[in-house]
Design a protein around this motif. Sequence first.
Motif: not given
Length: 190
Positions: A38-40, A71-84
Amino acid sequence: MVAVLGETTGYLALLNLRDCMRNDPEGYGILMERPRIRLSTLDLQKMASLPEGSFGREYLRFLEDNNVTPDSRADVKFVDNEELAYVMQRYREVHDLLHTLLGMPTNMLGEVAVKWFEAAQTGLPMCALGALLGPLRLNASRLQSLVTSLGPWAVKNGQRARCVLCIFYERRWEQNLDDLRRELNIQPPP
């Protein structure tokens, strides 16, 4: 919608990528530390001061020349397994780094070539779909270039290269880009 499609169709590929990362010392470290691109988290001043030809300097040049940001990459929302979910997030954040490693611009031909590489490398259905449908947007001369030269190069490199998710890019900014390509077994584009 492309991000949602990737998340909802990629379970088996994500398992394979996660296992690849678990079985690679550098990849395992990434899974344990879960760094974000990320830029940060980037030291842009330091990257700008790196020598010409270094991976970090060339990545920064790619971002500036193409007016893009990690930073333009969307956060993952629909993968239930935290590691995946992290594996999918890492894949997204590595995409622009692949443009730098492969020497591909962000025009349609460059994007399709990166998708061909990603499809061969990751097995993610979304990448395969992009590799199949992306060429429909190319004009005849670019399509010919893709089919006869750039596409076979991208697939061959995707198949034989070290898993690109197993590279701690954040620790390799100072590395010479050509040396990194050799290490990963990525040949320069035709």
